[in-house]
Scaffold this motif. Structure first.
Motif, PDB file in Angstrom:
ATOM      1  N   ILE A 102       0.834  -1.201   0.000  1.00 34.27           N
ATOM      2  CA  ILE A 102       0.000   0.000   0.000  1.00 34.27           C
ATOM      3  C   ILE A 102       0.871   1.254   0.000  1.00 34.27           C
ATOM      4  O   ILE A 102       0.635   2.197  -0.763  1.00 34.27           O
ATOM      5  CB  ILE A 102      -0.960  -0.003   1.212  1.00 34.27           C
ATOM      6  N   GLY A 103       1.880   1.282   0.859  1.00 32.05           N
ATOM      7  CA  GLY A 103       2.774   2.432   0.930  1.00 32.05           C
ATOM      8  C   GLY A 103       3.515   2.659  -0.379  1.00 32.05           C
ATOM      9  O   GLY A 103       3.660   3.799  -0.838  1.00 32.05           O
ATOM     10  N   GLY A 104       3.987   1.587  -1.006  1.00 30.69           N
ATOM     11  CA  GLY A 104       4.662   1.708  -2.302  1.00 30.69           C
ATOM     12  C   GLY A 104       3.736   2.253  -3.362  1.00 30.69           C
ATOM     13  O   GLY A 104       4.124   3.101  -4.179  1.00 30.69           O
ATOM     14  N   TRP A 105       2.492   1.787  -3.345  1.00 34.62           N
ATOM     15  CA  TRP A 105       1.504   2.271  -4.310  1.00 34.62           C
ATOM     16  C   TRP A 105       1.210   3.757  -4.091  1.00 34.62           C
ATOM     17  O   TRP A 105       1.181   4.543  -5.044  1.00 34.62           O
ATOM     18  CB  TRP A 105       0.229   1.434  -4.186  1.00 34.62           C
ATOM     19  N   LEU A 106       1.019   4.163  -2.816  1.00 31.04           N
ATOM     20  CA  LEU A 106       0.732   5.565  -2.513  1.00 31.04           C
ATOM     21  C   LEU A 106       1.901   6.483  -2.891  1.00 31.04           C
ATOM     22  O   LEU A 106       1.689   7.560  -3.453  1.00 31.04           O
ATOM     23  CB  LEU A 106       0.399   5.732  -1.023  1.00 31.04           C
ATOM     24  N   LEU A 107       3.115   6.059  -2.584  1.00 29.06           N
ATOM     25  CA  LEU A 107       4.274   6.880  -2.912  1.00 29.06           C
ATOM     26  C   LEU A 107       4.487   6.968  -4.420  1.00 29.06           C
ATOM     27  O   LEU A 107       4.876   8.019  -4.938  1.00 29.06           O
ATOM     28  CB  LEU A 107       5.527   6.349  -2.216  1.00 29.06           C
ATOM     29  N   THR A 108       4.210   5.883  -5.134  1.00 33.41           N
ATOM     30  CA  THR A 108       4.308   5.903  -6.589  1.00 33.41           C
ATOM     31  C   THR A 108       3.281   6.871  -7.173  1.00 33.41           C
ATOM     32  O   THR A 108       3.581   7.618  -8.103  1.00 33.41           O
ATOM     33  CB  THR A 108       4.117   4.496  -7.172  1.00 33.41           C
ATOM     34  N   LEU A 109       2.065   6.864  -6.621  1.00 28.13           N
ATOM     35  CA  LEU A 109       1.040   7.823  -7.062  1.00 28.13           C
ATOM     36  C   LEU A 109       1.491   9.263  -6.829  1.00 28.13           C
ATOM     37  O   LEU A 109       1.148  10.157  -7.603  1.00 28.13           O
ATOM     38  CB  LEU A 109      -0.278   7.582  -6.329  1.00 28.13           C
ATOM     39  N   ALA A 110       2.258   9.477  -5.765  1.00 28.54           N
ATOM     40  CA  ALA A 110       2.756  10.813  -5.446  1.00 28.54           C
ATOM     41  C   ALA A 110       3.996  11.174  -6.270  1.00 28.54           C
ATOM     42  O   ALA A 110       4.544  12.262  -6.112  1.00 28.54           O
ATOM     43  CB  ALA A 110       3.069  10.918  -3.959  1.00 28.54           C
ATOM     44  N   GLY A 111       4.447  10.263  -7.113  1.00 28.68           N
ATOM     45  CA  GLY A 111       5.602  10.528  -7.969  1.00 28.68           C
ATOM     46  C   GLY A 111       6.949  10.274  -7.317  1.00 28.68           C
ATOM     47  O   GLY A 111       7.971  10.754  -7.792  1.00 28.68           O
TER      48      GLY A 111
END
Length: 89
Positions: free
Chosen positions: A46-55
């Motif tokens: 989840i954290g990896g996905w959220l950080l990827t969404l944030a660029g």
């Protein structure tokens, strides 16, 4: 987050992140080591996905960054669980 840590690395970092997140979200009494590890590993995804969404580039950033990514996701996951279950912090 890509699984470059290896199986043992995911268990250790996931377990620590899940445990810290359970302390932050006041759920430590309900969680054992297995659930802490599971929450930390799912939190890493989840954290990896959220950080990827944030660029933010999340791969190959080191163990500390991996821990913080897992912790971010685990806190978010437990926050959602608290909201769904009606558990108050």
């Amino acid at each position: 987050m890509t699984p470059t840590l290896g199986f043992l690395g995911w268990i250790i970092i996931g377990g620590l992140a899940g445990w810290v997140a359970s302390r932050i979200q006041n759920r430590n009494a309900q969680m054992g080591i297995g659930l802490n590890i599971l929450v930390g590993i799912v939190g890493g995804l989840i954290g990896g996905w959220l950080l990827t969404l944030a660029g933010i580039q999340v791969s190959d950033r080191g163990s500390i960054f991996s821990f913080l990514t897992c912790l971010l996701g685990a806190v978010v996951l437990l926050w959602i669980v608290n909201k769904v279950s009606g558990h108050k912090k």
